[in-house]
Design a protein around this motif. Structure first.
Motif, short mmCIF file in Angstrom:
data_model
loop_
_atom_site.label_atom_id
_atom_site.label_comp_id
_atom_site.label_asym_id
_atom_site.label_seq_id
_atom_site.Cartn_x
_atom_site.Cartn_y
_atom_site.Cartn_z
N TYR A 139 0.85 -1.20 0.00
CA TYR A 139 0.00 0.00 0.00
C TYR A 139 0.88 1.24 0.00
N ARG A 140 0.45 2.25 -0.75
CA ARG A 140 1.30 3.42 -0.96
C ARG A 140 1.39 4.32 0.27
N TRP A 141 0.31 4.39 1.05
CA TRP A 141 0.26 5.39 2.12
C TRP A 141 0.21 4.72 3.49
N ARG A 142 0.65 5.48 4.50
CA ARG A 142 0.61 5.00 5.88
C ARG A 142 -0.20 6.01 6.69
N ASP A 143 -1.52 6.00 6.48
CA ASP A 143 -2.41 6.96 7.14
C ASP A 143 -3.79 6.32 7.27
N GLU A 144 -4.83 7.15 7.45
CA GLU A 144 -6.17 6.60 7.64
C GLU A 144 -6.65 5.80 6.43
N ARG A 145 -6.12 6.11 5.24
CA ARG A 145 -6.49 5.32 4.07
C ARG A 145 -6.01 3.87 4.21
N ALA A 146 -4.82 3.70 4.78
CA ALA A 146 -4.30 2.36 4.99
C ALA A 146 -5.14 1.59 6.01
N VAL A 147 -5.61 2.29 7.04
CA VAL A 147 -6.47 1.66 8.05
C VAL A 147 -7.74 1.14 7.40
N ALA A 148 -8.38 1.96 6.60
CA ALA A 148 -9.62 1.56 5.93
C ALA A 148 -9.37 0.43 4.95
N PHE A 149 -8.26 0.49 4.23
CA PHE A 149 -7.93 -0.55 3.26
C PHE A 149 -7.73 -1.89 3.96
N ALA A 150 -6.99 -1.88 5.07
CA ALA A 150 -6.75 -3.13 5.81
C ALA A 150 -8.06 -3.72 6.33
N GLU A 151 -8.93 -2.87 6.84
CA GLU A 151 -10.22 -3.36 7.34
C GLU A 151 -11.03 -3.98 6.21
N SER A 152 -10.99 -3.38 5.04
CA SER A 152 -11.78 -3.90 3.91
C SER A 152 -11.24 -5.23 3.40
N ARG A 153 -9.99 -5.52 3.67
CA ARG A 153 -9.38 -6.77 3.21
C ARG A 153 -9.27 -7.81 4.32
N GLY A 154 -9.75 -7.50 5.49
CA GLY A 154 -9.64 -8.43 6.61
C GLY A 154 -8.20 -8.72 6.97
N ALA A 155 -7.35 -7.68 6.88
CA ALA A 155 -5.92 -7.85 7.07
C ALA A 155 -5.42 -7.04 8.25
N VAL A 156 -4.26 -7.42 8.75
CA VAL A 156 -3.58 -6.68 9.81
C VAL A 156 -2.74 -5.59 9.17
N LEU A 157 -2.88 -4.37 9.65
CA LEU A 157 -2.09 -3.26 9.14
C LEU A 157 -0.73 -3.22 9.84
N VAL A 158 0.32 -3.26 9.05
CA VAL A 158 1.68 -3.13 9.59
C VAL A 158 1.92 -1.66 9.96
N VAL A 159 2.37 -1.42 11.18
CA VAL A 159 2.61 -0.06 11.64
C VAL A 159 4.12 0.22 11.69
N GLY A 160 4.47 1.46 11.98
CA GLY A 160 5.87 1.80 12.16
C GLY A 160 6.45 1.10 13.37
N ARG A 161 7.76 0.90 13.39
CA ARG A 161 8.40 0.16 14.47
C ARG A 161 8.08 0.72 15.85
N SER A 162 8.03 2.03 15.96
CA SER A 162 7.80 2.67 17.25
C SER A 162 6.34 2.66 17.67
N GLN A 163 5.45 2.19 16.79
CA GLN A 163 4.01 2.23 17.08
C GLN A 163 3.47 0.92 17.62
N VAL A 164 4.32 -0.08 17.76
CA VAL A 164 3.87 -1.38 18.26
C VAL A 164 3.35 -1.22 19.69
N GLY A 165 2.21 -1.87 19.95
CA GLY A 165 1.61 -1.82 21.27
C GLY A 165 0.34 -2.63 21.30
N PRO A 166 -0.46 -2.51 22.34
CA PRO A 166 -1.73 -3.24 22.41
C PRO A 166 -2.60 -2.96 21.19
N GLY A 167 -3.02 -4.03 20.54
CA GLY A 167 -3.84 -3.89 19.34
C GLY A 167 -3.05 -3.60 18.08
#
Length: 254
Positions: free
Chosen positions: A56-84
């Protein structure tokens, strides 16, 4: 763009970033995207687990919506790992995550290049140091005599957005190109041969040089030395991620 930028007279071509991809990708049978720290290393680690990956080209709310629509886990930045948010660009988290089937992997370089070339009709594969040999074998078994292969070193970005060529991507591209040469591919462009020579010069000590290059030192200083070590697992993987439709799917490369 003037024809010579496309390296069209050569069977194996190599260039940098999105603009280079557009130049050498035209007419190529297979396009190998190389982004060692970290897109294609994360991609190959996921492929080893049989995970389907959506670039996916972007790492923002568009990526969140895209992941939800595909039933996929969104990969976040290294420093963003946490609950959920258990999975990040760190290959360590991809390797250790439980019950992983689908990922959305945003990347301003690797993902963007892969999607652009796929939409233009090319067969796109993800290549890292981890699967360069398998990817070369897969390519050699499927590319017709005389057909071209384009190798795109993704590079990184300076703060102003301009391309920063990255040593690790030159080595990753060179590892794949050297694999093709070893399998009898003739007709490498000078740019492709440069990458192969660069890889041959460091392959005996790839872990050390990867840790010592700018990208490796940057990750190590941030506490992600293990990510660099995983990226240095030369030819540890036998799986090739092939972009089919909108996602990379793992296939055997041997």
């Amino acid at each position: 763009m003037t024809g010579f930028y496309g390296q069209a007279e050569y069977r194996v071509r190599c260039d940098w970033g999105p603009a280079g991809a557009d130049a050498i990708g035209a007419g190529a049978s297979v396009v190998a995207v190389v982004d060692v720290l970290s897109f294609t290393t994360a991609l190959t680690v996921a492929a080893d687990r049989g995970v389907e990956v959506f670039p996916y080209r972007w790492r923002d709310e568009r990526a969140v919506a895209f992941a939800e629509s595909r039933g996929a886990v969104l990969v976040v930045g290294r420093s963003q790992v946490g609950p959920g948010r258990p999975v990040s660009l760190s290959p360590v988290t991809i390797r250790s995550a439980q019950a992983l089937e689908r990922l959305v992997l945003p990347s301003p370089n690797g993902s963007t290049i892969a999607r652009r070339l796929s939409e233009a009709g090319a067969t796109v594969i993800g290549v890292s140091l981890r699967n360069a040999g398998a990817a070369a074998s897969w390519t050699a078994a499927r590319v017709a005599d005389g057909a071209a292969v384009a190798v795109v070193a993704s590079g990184e970005r300076w703060p102003d957005g301009s391309l920063r060529p990255a040593a690790e991507d030159l080595w990753g591209a060179g590892a794949y190109i050297q694999g093709l040469i070893d399998l009898g591919f003739a007709g490498s462009s000078p740019e492709a041969e440069m990458a192969a020579v660069a890889y041959r010069n460091v392959r005996a000590d790839i872990r050390s040089v990867l840790l010592d290059c700018v990208g490796g030192r940057e990750l190590a200083e941030q506490g992600f030395t293990r990510d660099v070590e995983i990226a240095a697992e030369a030819d540890a993987g036998d799986v090739v991620p092939v972009l089919t439709g909108e996602s990379f799917r793992p296939v055997s490369g041997r």
